[in-house]
Design a protein around this motif. Sequence first.
Motif, PDB file in Angstrom:
ATOM      1  N   GLY A 104       0.759  -1.100   0.103  1.00 33.59           N
ATOM      2  CA  GLY A 104      -0.022  -0.005  -0.029  1.00 33.59           C
ATOM      3  C   GLY A 104       0.751   1.350  -0.024  1.00 33.59           C
ATOM      4  O   GLY A 104       1.744   1.367   0.790  1.00 33.59           O
ATOM      5  N   PRO A 105       0.486   2.212  -0.969  1.00 31.09           N
ATOM      6  CA  PRO A 105       1.524   3.351  -1.099  1.00 31.09           C
ATOM      7  C   PRO A 105       1.136   4.186   0.421  1.00 31.09           C
ATOM      8  O   PRO A 105       0.160   4.224   1.017  1.00 31.09           O
ATOM      9  CB  PRO A 105       0.886   4.228  -2.062  1.00 31.09           C
ATOM     10  N   SER A 106       2.184   5.258   0.424  1.00 32.01           N
ATOM     11  CA  SER A 106       1.990   6.123   1.349  1.00 32.01           C
ATOM     12  C   SER A 106       0.562   7.042   0.985  1.00 32.01           C
ATOM     13  O   SER A 106       0.440   7.272  -0.225  1.00 32.01           O
ATOM     14  CB  SER A 106       3.124   7.119   1.546  1.00 32.01           C
ATOM     15  N   SER A 107      -0.007   7.733   1.949  1.00 30.00           N
ATOM     16  CA  SER A 107      -1.056   8.429   1.675  1.00 30.00           C
ATOM     17  C   SER A 107      -0.647   9.848   0.981  1.00 30.00           C
ATOM     18  O   SER A 107      -0.272  10.475   1.744  1.00 30.00           O
ATOM     19  CB  SER A 107      -1.991   8.755   2.729  1.00 30.00           C
ATOM     20  N   LEU A 108      -1.010  10.004  -0.164  1.00 29.56           N
ATOM     21  CA  LEU A 108      -0.651  11.195  -0.778  1.00 29.56           C
ATOM     22  C   LEU A 108      -1.891  11.742  -1.453  1.00 29.56           C
ATOM     23  O   LEU A 108      -2.855  11.061  -1.934  1.00 29.56           O
ATOM     24  CB  LEU A 108       0.194  11.047  -1.932  1.00 29.56           C
ATOM     25  N   ASP A 109      -2.131  13.183  -1.548  1.00 27.07           N
ATOM     26  CA  ASP A 109      -3.078  13.923  -2.123  1.00 27.07           C
ATOM     27  C   ASP A 109      -2.935  13.729  -3.780  1.00 27.07           C
ATOM     28  O   ASP A 109      -4.058  13.589  -4.299  1.00 27.07           O
ATOM     29  CB  ASP A 109      -3.035  15.153  -1.969  1.00 27.07           C
ATOM     30  N   ASP A 110      -1.889  13.747  -4.326  1.00 29.03           N
ATOM     31  CA  ASP A 110      -1.626  13.656  -5.903  1.00 29.03           C
ATOM     32  C   ASP A 110      -1.657  12.051  -6.006  1.00 29.03           C
ATOM     33  O   ASP A 110      -0.832  11.232  -5.707  1.00 29.03           O
ATOM     34  CB  ASP A 110      -0.252  14.082  -6.082  1.00 29.03           C
ATOM     35  N   GLU A 111      -2.709  11.772  -6.832  1.00 28.26           N
ATOM     36  CA  GLU A 111      -2.936  10.394  -7.344  1.00 28.26           C
ATOM     37  C   GLU A 111      -1.832   9.815  -8.380  1.00 28.26           C
ATOM     38  O   GLU A 111      -1.554   8.778  -7.988  1.00 28.26           O
ATOM     39  CB  GLU A 111      -4.082  10.439  -7.795  1.00 28.26           C
ATOM     40  N   ALA A 112      -1.314  10.557  -9.031  1.00 34.28           N
ATOM     41  CA  ALA A 112      -0.281  10.098 -10.014  1.00 34.28           C
ATOM     42  C   ALA A 112       0.896   9.898  -9.256  1.00 34.28           C
ATOM     43  O   ALA A 112       1.766   8.948  -9.507  1.00 34.28           O
ATOM     44  CB  ALA A 112       0.152  11.301 -10.932  1.00 34.28           C
ATOM     45  N   GLU A 113       1.261  10.681  -8.091  1.00 30.14           N
ATOM     46  CA  GLU A 113       2.361  10.353  -7.349  1.00 30.14           C
ATOM     47  C   GLU A 113       2.226   9.048  -6.515  1.00 30.14           C
ATOM     48  O   GLU A 113       3.262   8.495  -6.275  1.00 30.14           O
ATOM     49  CB  GLU A 113       2.918  11.678  -6.298  1.00 30.14           C
ATOM     50  N   ALA A 114       1.118   8.980  -5.753  1.00 28.70           N
ATOM     51  CA  ALA A 114       0.829   7.728  -5.214  1.00 28.70           C
ATOM     52  C   ALA A 114       1.086   6.519  -5.949  1.00 28.70           C
ATOM     53  O   ALA A 114       1.590   5.435  -5.724  1.00 28.70           O
ATOM     54  CB  ALA A 114      -0.559   7.568  -4.752  1.00 28.70           C
ATOM     55  N   ALA A 115       0.508   6.423  -7.352  1.00 35.85           N
ATOM     56  CA  ALA A 115       0.578   5.379  -8.535  1.00 35.85           C
ATOM     57  C   ALA A 115       2.035   5.254  -8.713  1.00 35.85           C
ATOM     58  O   ALA A 115       2.583   3.996  -8.605  1.00 35.85           O
ATOM     59  CB  ALA A 115      -0.219   5.710  -9.707  1.00 35.85           C
ATOM     60  N   LEU A 116       3.135   6.127  -8.861  1.00 33.04           N
ATOM     61  CA  LEU A 116       4.355   5.982  -9.082  1.00 33.04           C
ATOM     62  C   LEU A 116       5.097   5.314  -7.827  1.00 33.04           C
ATOM     63  O   LEU A 116       5.837   4.393  -7.885  1.00 33.04           O
ATOM     64  CB  LEU A 116       4.997   7.267  -9.482  1.00 33.04           C
ATOM     65  N   ASP A 117       4.775   5.778  -6.642  1.00 29.55           N
ATOM     66  CA  ASP A 117       4.989   5.221  -5.317  1.00 29.55           C
ATOM     67  C   ASP A 117       4.781   3.664  -5.327  1.00 29.55           C
ATOM     68  O   ASP A 117       5.578   2.731  -4.951  1.00 29.55           O
ATOM     69  CB  ASP A 117       4.755   5.750  -4.200  1.00 29.55           C
ATOM     70  N   LEU A 118       3.409   3.353  -5.825  1.00 35.40           N
ATOM     71  CA  LEU A 118       3.118   1.987  -5.645  1.00 35.40           C
ATOM     72  C   LEU A 118       3.787   1.135  -6.695  1.00 35.40           C
ATOM     73  O   LEU A 118       4.264   0.060  -6.244  1.00 35.40           O
ATOM     74  CB  LEU A 118       1.477   1.795  -5.939  1.00 35.40           C
ATOM     75  N   GLU A 119       3.959   1.712  -7.948  1.00 39.44           N
ATOM     76  CA  GLU A 119       4.700   1.046  -8.792  1.00 39.44           C
ATOM     77  C   GLU A 119       6.139   0.743  -8.369  1.00 39.44           C
ATOM     78  O   GLU A 119       6.587  -0.457  -8.823  1.00 39.44           O
ATOM     79  CB  GLU A 119       4.692   1.656 -10.218  1.00 39.44           C
ATOM     80  N   SER A 120       6.797   1.892  -8.047  1.00 41.98           N
ATOM     81  CA  SER A 120       8.287   1.591  -7.551  1.00 41.98           C
ATOM     82  C   SER A 120       8.324   0.479  -6.398  1.00 41.98           C
ATOM     83  O   SER A 120       9.213  -0.467  -6.452  1.00 41.98           O
ATOM     84  CB  SER A 120       8.575   2.952  -7.204  1.00 41.98           C
ATOM     85  N   ALA A 121       7.535   0.668  -5.481  1.00 47.76           N
ATOM     86  CA  ALA A 121       7.401  -0.129  -4.370  1.00 47.76           C
ATOM     87  C   ALA A 121       7.387  -1.521  -4.789  1.00 47.76           C
ATOM     88  O   ALA A 121       7.945  -2.774  -4.284  1.00 47.76           O
ATOM     89  CB  ALA A 121       6.470   0.130  -3.534  1.00 47.76           C
ATOM     90  N   THR A 122       6.304  -1.860  -5.848  1.00 43.30           N
ATOM     91  CA  THR A 122       5.831  -3.256  -6.275  1.00 43.30           C
ATOM     92  C   THR A 122       7.316  -3.726  -7.049  1.00 43.30           C
ATOM     93  O   THR A 122       7.450  -5.013  -6.685  1.00 43.30           O
ATOM     94  CB  THR A 122       4.826  -3.126  -7.388  1.00 43.30           C
ATOM     95  N   GLN A 123       7.931  -2.984  -7.927  1.00 49.27           N
ATOM     96  CA  GLN A 123       9.121  -3.538  -8.537  1.00 49.27           C
ATOM     97  C   GLN A 123      10.231  -3.935  -7.351  1.00 49.27           C
ATOM     98  O   GLN A 123      10.973  -5.056  -7.532  1.00 49.27           O
ATOM     99  CB  GLN A 123       9.646  -2.521  -9.427  1.00 49.27           C
ATOM    100  N   LEU A 124      10.313  -3.222  -6.555  1.00 47.39           N
ATOM    101  CA  LEU A 124      11.428  -3.706  -5.395  1.00 47.39           C
ATOM    102  C   LEU A 124      10.961  -5.015  -4.615  1.00 47.39           C
ATOM    103  O   LEU A 124      11.836  -6.022  -4.404  1.00 47.39           O
ATOM    104  CB  LEU A 124      11.596  -2.361  -4.324  1.00 47.39           C
ATOM    105  N   VAL A 125       9.774  -5.005  -4.365  1.00 44.99           N
ATOM    106  CA  VAL A 125       9.136  -6.179  -3.879  1.00 44.99           C
ATOM    107  C   VAL A 125       9.130  -7.730  -4.490  1.00 44.99           C
ATOM    108  O   VAL A 125       9.894  -8.571  -4.165  1.00 44.99           O
ATOM    109  CB  VAL A 125       7.704  -5.721  -3.057  1.00 44.99           C
ATOM    110  N   LEU A 126       8.990  -7.261  -5.974  1.00 44.61           N
ATOM    111  CA  LEU A 126       8.952  -8.366  -6.911  1.00 44.61           C
ATOM    112  C   LEU A 126      10.383  -8.704  -7.059  1.00 44.61           C
ATOM    113  O   LEU A 126      10.770  -9.996  -7.087  1.00 44.61           O
ATOM    114  CB  LEU A 126       8.670  -7.885  -8.049  1.00 44.61           C
ATOM    115  N   ALA A 127      11.463  -7.752  -6.932  1.00 44.99           N
ATOM    116  CA  ALA A 127      12.928  -8.078  -6.963  1.00 44.99           C
ATOM    117  C   ALA A 127      13.246  -8.863  -5.988  1.00 44.99           C
ATOM    118  O   ALA A 127      13.902  -9.911  -5.935  1.00 44.99           O
ATOM    119  CB  ALA A 127      13.712  -6.836  -7.117  1.00 44.99           C
ATOM    120  N   LYS A 128      12.735  -8.758  -4.586  1.00 44.53           N
ATOM    121  CA  LYS A 128      13.304  -9.569  -3.401  1.00 44.53           C
ATOM    122  C   LYS A 128      12.416 -10.941  -3.455  1.00 44.53           C
ATOM    123  O   LYS A 128      13.084 -11.842  -3.079  1.00 44.53           O
ATOM    124  CB  LYS A 128      12.527  -8.595  -2.232  1.00 44.53           C
ATOM    125  N   ILE A 129      11.294 -10.735  -4.067  1.00 41.92           N
ATOM    126  CA  ILE A 129      10.643 -12.038  -4.170  1.00 41.92           C
ATOM    127  C   ILE A 129      11.521 -13.087  -5.025  1.00 41.92           C
ATOM    128  O   ILE A 129      11.676 -14.288  -4.971  1.00 41.92           O
ATOM    129  CB  ILE A 129       8.996 -12.267  -4.570  1.00 41.92           C
TER     130      ILE A 129
END
Length: 141
Positions: free
Chosen positions: A109-134
């Motif tokens: 889950g991304p950090s709570s941000l008012d900017d939806e685009a920034e939240a989506a980027l945070d989520l995508e970036s975090a997802t890539q790092l988690v996938l790399a760890k898996i």
Amino acid sequence: NGLHMEVLPPGNGRDFGVVRLGPAGPWDDISRAEAIVQKKLQELKGALKARKPTKELPIDAEWVPKFIGVQGAAIQELIKQVGVQIKVRVKDGSTPSEARKAEQVVVVGPSSLDDEAEAALDLESATQLVLAKIEEIARLT
């Protein structure tokens, strides 16, 4: 009983009749009805904004202990690295007793941000790092 019924025959530009049934009171208080609808819309928008977007990633149950680490050290380090909340849960439909066999899901889950685009980027970036760890855990297993 406090209910009022009004029957309007066809006319006034209508080709059909109208039956109004409801609490007694003025029927043409459109501004009040509009205010109620606007208030409800604002409540729903607020509730929607409060929801954090999430991404669910499959992970084999046998990899979960390595993903979490001793006393949660590995997942806590990953949370610090990605900057968002990460949870591991049993996939829907599995009971805790079947957890050893069931596929597990990592929820990011991304950090709570008012900017939806920034939240989506945070989520995508975090997802890539988690996938790399898996994937790293899968290679080492």
